[in-house]
Design an enzyme around this catalytic site. Structure first.
Site, PDB file in Angstrom:
ATOM      1  N   ILE A 238       0.832  -1.207   0.000  1.00  0.00           N
ATOM      2  CA  ILE A 238       0.000   0.000   0.000  1.00  0.00           C
ATOM      3  C   ILE A 238       0.865   1.254   0.000  1.00  0.00           C
ATOM      4  O   ILE A 238       0.530   2.260  -0.636  1.00  0.00           O
ATOM      5  CB  ILE A 238      -0.978  -0.009   1.198  1.00  0.00           C
ATOM      6  CG1 ILE A 238      -2.087   1.038   0.996  1.00  0.00           C
ATOM      7  CG2 ILE A 238      -0.257   0.234   2.518  1.00  0.00           C
ATOM      8  CD1 ILE A 238      -3.023   0.725  -0.133  1.00  0.00           C
TER       9      ILE A 238
ATOM     10  N   SER B 282      11.847   1.234   7.885  1.00  0.00           N
ATOM     11  CA  SER B 282      11.541  -0.131   7.473  1.00  0.00           C
ATOM     12  C   SER B 282      12.716  -1.011   7.833  1.00  0.00           C
ATOM     13  O   SER B 282      13.875  -0.635   7.620  1.00  0.00           O
ATOM     14  CB  SER B 282      11.276  -0.204   5.966  1.00  0.00           C
ATOM     15  OG  SER B 282      11.132  -1.552   5.546  1.00  0.00           O
ATOM     16  N   ARG B 283      12.442  -2.196   8.368  1.00  0.00           N
ATOM     17  CA  ARG B 283      13.523  -3.097   8.782  1.00  0.00           C
ATOM     18  C   ARG B 283      14.155  -3.825   7.596  1.00  0.00           C
ATOM     19  O   ARG B 283      15.268  -4.349   7.716  1.00  0.00           O
ATOM     20  CB  ARG B 283      13.000  -4.128   9.784  1.00  0.00           C
ATOM     21  CG  ARG B 283      12.560  -3.509  11.105  1.00  0.00           C
ATOM     22  CD  ARG B 283      12.203  -4.574  12.126  1.00  0.00           C
ATOM     23  NE  ARG B 283      11.707  -3.988  13.362  1.00  0.00           N
ATOM     24  CZ  ARG B 283      12.471  -3.515  14.333  1.00  0.00           C
ATOM     25  NH1 ARG B 283      13.789  -3.553  14.194  1.00  0.00           N
ATOM     26  NH2 ARG B 283      11.936  -2.996  15.421  1.00  0.00           N
TER      27      ARG B 283
ATOM     28  N   LYS C 134      -5.948   2.699   7.041  1.00  0.00           N
ATOM     29  CA  LYS C 134      -7.129   2.031   7.580  1.00  0.00           C
ATOM     30  C   LYS C 134      -6.843   0.549   7.814  1.00  0.00           C
ATOM     31  O   LYS C 134      -6.032  -0.037   7.088  1.00  0.00           O
ATOM     32  CB  LYS C 134      -8.326   2.221   6.647  1.00  0.00           C
ATOM     33  CG  LYS C 134      -8.187   1.574   5.259  1.00  0.00           C
ATOM     34  CD  LYS C 134      -8.654   0.126   5.256  1.00  0.00           C
ATOM     35  CE  LYS C 134      -8.365  -0.555   3.959  1.00  0.00           C
ATOM     36  NZ  LYS C 134      -8.646  -1.997   3.975  1.00  0.00           N
TER      37      LYS C 134
ATOM     38  N   ASP D  33     -11.140  -6.471   6.238  1.00  0.00           N
ATOM     39  CA  ASP D  33     -10.091  -5.562   5.777  1.00  0.00           C
ATOM     40  C   ASP D  33     -10.554  -4.829   4.514  1.00  0.00           C
ATOM     41  O   ASP D  33     -10.472  -3.603   4.452  1.00  0.00           O
ATOM     42  CB  ASP D  33      -8.786  -6.315   5.536  1.00  0.00           C
ATOM     43  CG  ASP D  33      -7.677  -5.403   5.055  1.00  0.00           C
ATOM     44  OD1 ASP D  33      -7.089  -4.696   5.889  1.00  0.00           O
ATOM     45  OD2 ASP D  33      -7.411  -5.376   3.836  1.00  0.00           O
TER      46      ASP D  33
END
Length: 315
Positions: A21, A43-44, A97, A175
């Site tokens: 997303i 971000s890992r 969301k 979702d």
């Protein structure tokens, strides 16, 4: 003249979580919105060229002094702690969301934002589909008789390998279904409330793969929704509203609108550009937008829904 950096050189924003997303929607929308400049990423496992990258939000907050706001694109199970850290650090926060794993979390974040002077935006991207506001305006002065929602898609296409959506807090078929509920709660002239729910839950999962819901409003409208993640072939995202003065249909997730069978001309603007325009307005005005009504209906469905065990789901 104001010396606020968010009005003179743009709002510096950092993204937390670089999944599908974020790549497909958030990054292009930020690039196309002059009010924002993408300045950092947390971000890992992933980086972006020409953007400062950090392994954690904490590192971003400590080191990226030019970040005024953060967009949280992580799964909802971890979003509360991240949002609380960002608000405590004086950053404006945009929530993908659903805005959190529970209603209580989101309400606490709303209160925290109010006390911090920062803006909090609980986004519902489907509300920014081109047909939604024209539909709301057309329905505002009409009496709704029936609403029929069909929200059916193939989970293997849209969420391949995403195990978190099947875990508690991941919502399962809600979702995508919550997108339909976000439109419903935006366009209806009166508040709606759940009267019945049936949830189909695979034997090997924690969250439903399908749901059938019934709602009404203070005027007794007959509102029914069918959500299903097992759809093959054409994907269905439609809302049909019959009133005493005609019938309205939103199709393709709200991007198409027809009234009594006649297509209504719509803007070509996308959902996420609309989200970021709204977020810029909130940041500049020092206000928040936190509507939990779509998530409240999901919580009601889990609370009162009849559960039916169905065949195990495998990728």
């Amino acid at each position: 003249m104001s010396t606020d950096p968010t009005t003179t050189i743009g709002i510096g924003i950092g993204i937390v979580g670089l999944g599908k997303i974020a790549r497909d929607e958030h990054i292009p929308a930020i690039a196309g919105e002059a009010a924002f400049q993408l300045r950092a990423l947390a971000s890992r496992s992933t980086t972006l060229p020409d953007v400062e990258c950090y392994e954690t939000l904490e590192a971003m907050l400590a080191e990226a002094a030019d970040v005024d706001a953060v967009a949280l694109c992580t799964p909802p199970q971890v979003r509360y702690a991240l949002a609380a850290r960002a608000l405590t650090a004086g950053k404006h926060v945009l929530l993908e969301k659903p805005p959190g794993m529970t209603l209580s979390e989101v309400v606490d974040l709303r209160d925290m934002a109010a006390g911090s002077g920062c803006s909090l935006f609980a986004t519902w991207h489907s509300r920014f589909a081109a047909g939604v506001e024209p539909a709301r305006q057309w329905l505002a002065e009409r009496r709704v008789r029936t609403v029929r929602i069909l929200w059916k898609e193939d989970v293997r296409v849209w969420h391949p390998g995403q195990e978190w959506i099947w875990e508690p807090g991941g919502l399962g078929v809600f979702d995508p279904g919550i997108n339909a509920l976000s439109i419903l709660t935006r366009i209806m002239p009166h508040a709606v409330f759940l009267t019945e729910a049936e949830l189909e839950v695979p034997e090997n999962r924690q969250a439903p793969i399908a749901a059938n819901l019934a709602f009404t409003d203070r005027r007794g409208a007959d509102i029914r929704a069918e959500f299903d993640w097992r759809q093959e072939g054409p994907q269905l995202w439609t809302i049909t509203v019959e009133t005493e003065e005609g019938t309205l249909e939103l199709a393709e997730g709200g991007s198409r609108l027809a009234i009594d069978g006649e297509a209504v001309p719509l803007s070509a603007a996308g959902e996420y550009p609309g989200i970021y325009r709204r977020f810029a307005d909130l940041v500049r005005s020092g206000t928040s937008d936190v509507d939990v009504s779509p998530q409240r209906h999901v919580a009601d469905a889990f609370m009162m829904g009849r559960r039916i065990a169905v065949a195990p789901f495998t990728e």
